[in-house]
Enzyme design. Structure first.
Site, PDB file in Angstrom:
ATOM      1  N   SER A  30       1.082  -1.208   0.063  1.00 50.78           N
ATOM      2  CA  SER A  30      -0.034   0.036   0.057  1.00 50.78           C
ATOM      3  C   SER A  30       0.921   1.367  -0.031  1.00 50.78           C
ATOM      4  O   SER A  30       0.076   2.453   0.259  1.00 50.78           O
ATOM      5  CB  SER A  30      -1.119  -0.084   1.120  1.00 50.78           C
ATOM      6  OG  SER A  30      -0.460  -0.098   2.700  1.00 50.78           O
ATOM      7  N   ASN A 117      -0.820  -2.227  13.524  1.00 49.83           N
ATOM      8  CA  ASN A 117      -2.309  -2.033  13.858  1.00 49.83           C
ATOM      9  C   ASN A 117      -2.781  -0.667  14.700  1.00 49.83           C
ATOM     10  O   ASN A 117      -3.585   0.045  14.273  1.00 49.83           O
ATOM     11  CB  ASN A 117      -3.085  -3.154  14.299  1.00 49.83           C
ATOM     12  CG  ASN A 117      -2.718  -4.416  13.581  1.00 49.83           C
ATOM     13  OD1 ASN A 117      -2.164  -4.298  12.433  1.00 49.83           O
ATOM     14  ND2 ASN A 117      -3.105  -5.832  14.133  1.00 49.83           N
ATOM     15  N   THR A 162     -39.399  27.206  -8.210  1.00 53.91           N
ATOM     16  CA  THR A 162     -39.564  25.755  -7.691  1.00 53.91           C
ATOM     17  C   THR A 162     -40.004  25.125  -8.722  1.00 53.91           C
ATOM     18  O   THR A 162     -40.271  25.519  -9.886  1.00 53.91           O
ATOM     19  CB  THR A 162     -40.855  25.834  -6.526  1.00 53.91           C
ATOM     20  OG1 THR A 162     -42.205  26.113  -7.327  1.00 53.91           O
ATOM     21  CG2 THR A 162     -40.682  26.655  -5.482  1.00 53.91           C
ATOM     22  N   HIS A 163     -39.599  23.620  -8.664  1.00 56.95           N
ATOM     23  CA  HIS A 163     -39.776  22.791 -10.001  1.00 56.95           C
ATOM     24  C   HIS A 163     -39.134  23.448 -11.211  1.00 56.95           C
ATOM     25  O   HIS A 163     -39.363  23.107 -12.549  1.00 56.95           O
ATOM     26  CB  HIS A 163     -41.253  22.612 -10.399  1.00 56.95           C
ATOM     27  CG  HIS A 163     -42.206  22.353  -9.175  1.00 56.95           C
ATOM     28  ND1 HIS A 163     -42.433  20.955  -8.713  1.00 56.95           N
ATOM     29  CD2 HIS A 163     -42.833  23.174  -8.301  1.00 56.95           C
ATOM     30  CE1 HIS A 163     -43.172  21.100  -7.683  1.00 56.95           C
ATOM     31  NE2 HIS A 163     -43.489  22.123  -7.303  1.00 56.95           N
ATOM     32  N   SER A 284     -14.485  24.098 -27.529  1.00 56.53           N
ATOM     33  CA  SER A 284     -14.676  22.898 -28.282  1.00 56.53           C
ATOM     34  C   SER A 284     -13.763  22.817 -29.118  1.00 56.53           C
ATOM     35  O   SER A 284     -13.311  23.579 -29.884  1.00 56.53           O
ATOM     36  CB  SER A 284     -16.255  23.177 -28.917  1.00 56.53           C
ATOM     37  OG  SER A 284     -16.518  22.188 -29.881  1.00 56.53           O
ATOM     38  N   LYS A 290     -18.018  27.818 -28.946  1.00 62.85           N
ATOM     39  CA  LYS A 290     -18.479  27.324 -27.461  1.00 62.85           C
ATOM     40  C   LYS A 290     -17.809  27.800 -26.403  1.00 62.85           C
ATOM     41  O   LYS A 290     -16.301  28.151 -26.597  1.00 62.85           O
ATOM     42  CB  LYS A 290     -18.451  25.653 -27.782  1.00 62.85           C
ATOM     43  CG  LYS A 290     -19.215  25.122 -28.488  1.00 62.85           C
ATOM     44  CD  LYS A 290     -20.908  25.382 -28.012  1.00 62.85           C
ATOM     45  CE  LYS A 290     -21.035  24.890 -26.672  1.00 62.85           C
ATOM     46  NZ  LYS A 290     -21.168  23.402 -26.963  1.00 62.85           N
ATOM     47  N   ASN A 292     -17.661  26.365 -22.698  1.00 60.05           N
ATOM     48  CA  ASN A 292     -18.395  25.296 -21.803  1.00 60.05           C
ATOM     49  C   ASN A 292     -17.810  25.579 -20.428  1.00 60.05           C
ATOM     50  O   ASN A 292     -16.671  25.707 -19.887  1.00 60.05           O
ATOM     51  CB  ASN A 292     -17.952  23.951 -22.321  1.00 60.05           C
ATOM     52  CG  ASN A 292     -18.405  23.768 -23.974  1.00 60.05           C
ATOM     53  OD1 ASN A 292     -19.510  24.191 -24.112  1.00 60.05           O
ATOM     54  ND2 ASN A 292     -17.550  23.009 -24.588  1.00 60.05           N
ATOM     55  N   GLU A 297     -19.327  21.350 -14.349  1.00 63.11           N
ATOM     56  CA  GLU A 297     -19.616  20.218 -14.499  1.00 63.11           C
ATOM     57  C   GLU A 297     -18.904  19.213 -13.899  1.00 63.11           C
ATOM     58  O   GLU A 297     -19.572  17.929 -13.758  1.00 63.11           O
ATOM     59  CB  GLU A 297     -19.534  19.994 -16.129  1.00 63.11           C
ATOM     60  CG  GLU A 297     -20.532  20.879 -16.919  1.00 63.11           C
ATOM     61  CD  GLU A 297     -20.355  20.677 -18.399  1.00 63.11           C
ATOM     62  OE1 GLU A 297     -21.044  20.320 -19.154  1.00 63.11           O
ATOM     63  OE2 GLU A 297     -19.400  21.186 -18.885  1.00 63.11           O
ATOM     64  N   TYR A 324      -8.362  -6.166  14.049  1.00 60.79           N
ATOM     65  CA  TYR A 324      -8.026  -5.609  12.844  1.00 60.79           C
ATOM     66  C   TYR A 324      -7.984  -6.663  11.899  1.00 60.79           C
ATOM     67  O   TYR A 324      -7.684  -8.013  12.026  1.00 60.79           O
ATOM     68  CB  TYR A 324      -6.420  -5.352  13.145  1.00 60.79           C
ATOM     69  CG  TYR A 324      -5.734  -4.678  11.725  1.00 60.79           C
ATOM     70  CD1 TYR A 324      -6.072  -3.491  11.438  1.00 60.79           C
ATOM     71  CD2 TYR A 324      -4.927  -5.824  10.920  1.00 60.79           C
ATOM     72  CE1 TYR A 324      -5.471  -3.223  10.039  1.00 60.79           C
ATOM     73  CE2 TYR A 324      -4.476  -5.389   9.942  1.00 60.79           C
ATOM     74  CZ  TYR A 324      -4.744  -4.040   9.192  1.00 60.79           C
ATOM     75  OH  TYR A 324      -4.003  -3.699   8.245  1.00 60.79           O
ATOM     76  N   GLN A 329      -6.866  -1.833   5.187  1.00 60.11           N
ATOM     77  CA  GLN A 329      -6.195  -1.087   4.345  1.00 60.11           C
ATOM     78  C   GLN A 329      -6.405  -0.428   3.295  1.00 60.11           C
ATOM     79  O   GLN A 329      -6.074   0.689   2.768  1.00 60.11           O
ATOM     80  CB  GLN A 329      -4.890  -2.150   4.019  1.00 60.11           C
ATOM     81  CG  GLN A 329      -3.692  -1.235   3.069  1.00 60.11           C
ATOM     82  CD  GLN A 329      -2.753  -2.482   2.918  1.00 60.11           C
ATOM     83  OE1 GLN A 329      -1.716  -2.725   3.688  1.00 60.11           O
ATOM     84  NE2 GLN A 329      -2.600  -2.894   1.504  1.00 60.11           N
ATOM     85  N   LYS A 332      -7.892   3.601   2.812  1.00 61.99           N
ATOM     86  CA  LYS A 332      -7.147   5.030   2.729  1.00 61.99           C
ATOM     87  C   LYS A 332      -7.400   5.782   1.355  1.00 61.99           C
ATOM     88  O   LYS A 332      -7.537   6.947   1.274  1.00 61.99           O
ATOM     89  CB  LYS A 332      -5.584   4.725   3.029  1.00 61.99           C
ATOM     90  CG  LYS A 332      -5.269   4.854   4.386  1.00 61.99           C
ATOM     91  CD  LYS A 332      -3.707   4.491   4.489  1.00 61.99           C
ATOM     92  CE  LYS A 332      -3.850   3.574   5.639  1.00 61.99           C
ATOM     93  NZ  LYS A 332      -4.622   2.071   5.606  1.00 61.99           N
TER      94      LYS A 332
HETATM   95  N1  ARG Z   1      -0.814  -1.183   5.929  1.00 63.27           N
HETATM   96  C1  ARG Z   1      -1.840  -1.563   6.922  1.00 63.27           C
HETATM   97  C2  ARG Z   1      -2.996  -0.988   6.856  1.00 63.27           C
HETATM   98  O1  ARG Z   1      -3.055   0.208   6.151  1.00 63.27           O
HETATM   99  C3  ARG Z   1      -1.333  -1.756   8.115  1.00 63.27           C
HETATM  100  C4  ARG Z   1      -0.399  -3.095   8.538  1.00 63.27           C
HETATM  101  C5  ARG Z   1      -1.269  -4.168   9.341  1.00 63.27           C
HETATM  102  N2  ARG Z   1      -0.657  -5.393   8.640  1.00 63.27           N
HETATM  103  C6  ARG Z   1      -0.763  -6.435   9.319  1.00 63.27           C
HETATM  104  N3  ARG Z   1      -0.304  -7.520   8.679  1.00 63.27           N
HETATM  105  N4  ARG Z   1      -1.314  -6.420  10.689  1.00 63.27           N
HETATM  106  O2  ARG Z   1      -3.920  -1.228   7.539  1.00 63.27           O
END
Ligand code: ARG
Length: 467
Positions: A30, A117, A162-163, A284, A290, A292, A297, A324, A329, A332
């Protein structure tokens, strides 16, 4: 994916006989996403070192070695000199690996009494509380652009809808301030989320807590957390604060999108209410005439992404047993994208509002047009003692008759009015001005000039106080 050489030597490799399949490495890594947490990871690690020292786990010398090393890693990343190798599972491993290269064996002591974790959720909370403060600032910028346009255009009237049918005249400023009210609620939701983001998770360990006598309240003070989490299992598995932020951002985007939609309509030739600045429009490739409204949008379009991210994280969480799970993961990427999307959208909306041209005459003409004042006539009859439903029916017939003649309400005579009801007297014609229609709506929340200006003042004062 092709199998290349098996790369050994993970920090957790002890109990493994074989190395990781490179495809698994790529699949589980990650670091490309979570590298944006590096500052927060390092700040968290430094506080952790101090807490370990205070608990007697690290000597003063070890602590300062680790902290100096962490500062060095931070400088490398900030300076773009850090190599993010994909075999680093995540930003936490990447930083620790480099730290150990720099400071030697003592680097191996950093992770004492900590798990990724509780570390990852610490990083996320540290990051998010900054991001939310920035979003609050961007919402405020958008609001400031709206209130200053409302100030500049304090005299401008427009048709209210309205509408999407012309309904009653309103002040243009009243319409703009409606969005400020929405943004105020958005800020309230983000501030509320911030209280639950701002809780220290470190010390929960992998799931059960830690064997070392770290003083979590001390760590919380170092990192400026007003609260310490109360249950280690909950701590490593809780992502409610991510959902809350995404939910608040979904509403932010919904509001931004509705405003964007109005900009698209208003800048069309059909409405002709505003001219958008050239700097935010595109042309365009085929049609030379044009111009735009791509930015509004795209704001409208990108709102869907943010809603999708909210659904993605809710779905991610719904089946997870405590505590956990690696699924987490996946929180994010949607969170970061939602923050980026909302930030960019708000920033651009503020630019558009500050720079667009308002076509006052067009707005005024539309505000007075057609039958925008029909309700005023019905309310006049009520004033003369006619029941509202009856008055409504009388004016309805009048509208029908004028439509059949190809006329609107402008230019109607007292004689013609009196053919529909004898309750119409000569002051009835006084009802047929936009100004009068506005001024009669003088209760709290109405579009009367005094009300709108009073609310504008309150909002201006509050926004100024937030600086
Ligand atoms: N990269 C992981 C996360 O974003 C954290 C690592 C935890 N990994 C694990 N094998 N306990 O959640």
């Amino acid at each position: 994916m092709t199998v290349r050489k098996i790369v050994p030597k993970k920090p957790w490799a002890g109990r493994f006989k074989a190395g990781t399949d490179p495809r698994v490495e790529a699949f589980t890594s990650s670091v490309a996403i979570d590298r944006r947490l590096y500052r927060h990871d390092i700040a968290g690690s430094m506080a952790h070192c101090r807490a370990l020292q205070r608990a007697g786990v690290l000597s003063a010398k070890e602590t300062s070695k680790l902290i100096t090393g962490l500062q060095q890693v931070e400088a490398e990343i900030r300076g773009g000199r850090f190599k993010f190798r994909p075999e680093y599972e995540d930003i936490h491993m990447a930083i620790e690996a480099r730290l150990t290269e720099l400071v030697g064996e003592v680097g191996g002591k950093l992770h004492t009494g900590r798990s990724r974790n509780d570390q990852v959720v610490l990083d996320l909370r540290l990051y998010l509380r900054e991001a939310v403060v920035e979003l609050l600032g961007l919402l405020r910028q958008w609001e400031l652009s709206l209130v200053s346009l409302a100030r500049r255009e304090a005299g401008t009237v427009m048709p209210g809808y309205t509408h999407l049918q012309r309904a009653q005249p309103v002040l243009f400023a009243h319409h703009l301030l409606a969005y400020v009210e929405m943004a105020e609620r958005d800020k309230g939701r983000l501030r509320d989320a911030l209280r639950r983001i701002n809780v220290l998770p470190l010390g929960a360990g992998a799931l059960a807590g830690t064997n070392y006598p770290v003083d979590r309240e001390y760590t919380a003070r170092l990192l400026n957390f007003p609260m310490v989490s109360a249950n280690s299992l909950d701590t490593v598995s809780d992502r409610d604060f991510v959902v809350e932020t995404l939910s608040a951002l979904s509403l932010v985007m919904m509001h931004a999108s509705r405003f964007a939609e109005e900009l698209v309509l208003w800048s069309s030739q059909e409405f002709g209410f505003v001219d958008l600045p050239d700097s935010v429009c595109t042309g365009s490739s085929m049609m030379p005439q044009k111009k735009n409204p791509d930015v509004p949008e795209l704001i409208r379009g990108k709102t869907g992404r943010v809603y999708g991210h909210l659904m993605a994280v809710l779905t991610l969480l719904k089946g997870l047993p405590l505590s956990y799970n690696r699924d987490l993961q996946e929180d994010k990427e949607p969170l970061f994208d939602a923050i980026d999307t909302a930030s960019d959208s708000l920033e651009l909306l503020a630019v558009i509002v500050a720079e667009m041209t308002v076509r006052r005459e067009e707005l005024a003409r539309a505000a007075a047009s057609g039958f925008m004042l029909a309700t005023e006539l019905a309310d006049y009859l009520v004033l003369k003692g006619v029941a509202f439903r009856t008055a409504h029916a009388i004016v309805g017939r009048l509208v029908r008759a004028r439509l059949d003649q190809g006329e609107d309400l402008m230019g109607i005579t007292l004689e013609e009015l009196r053919t529909f009801s004898k309750a119409f007297e000569k002051d009835a014609l006084d009802m047929l001005t936009v100004e009068g229609a506005l001024e009669r709506k003088s209760q709290i929340g109405g579009t009367a000039r005094t009300r709108v200006v009073a609310r504008l003042k309150v909002l201006e004062r509050e926004l100024r106080a937030e600086a």
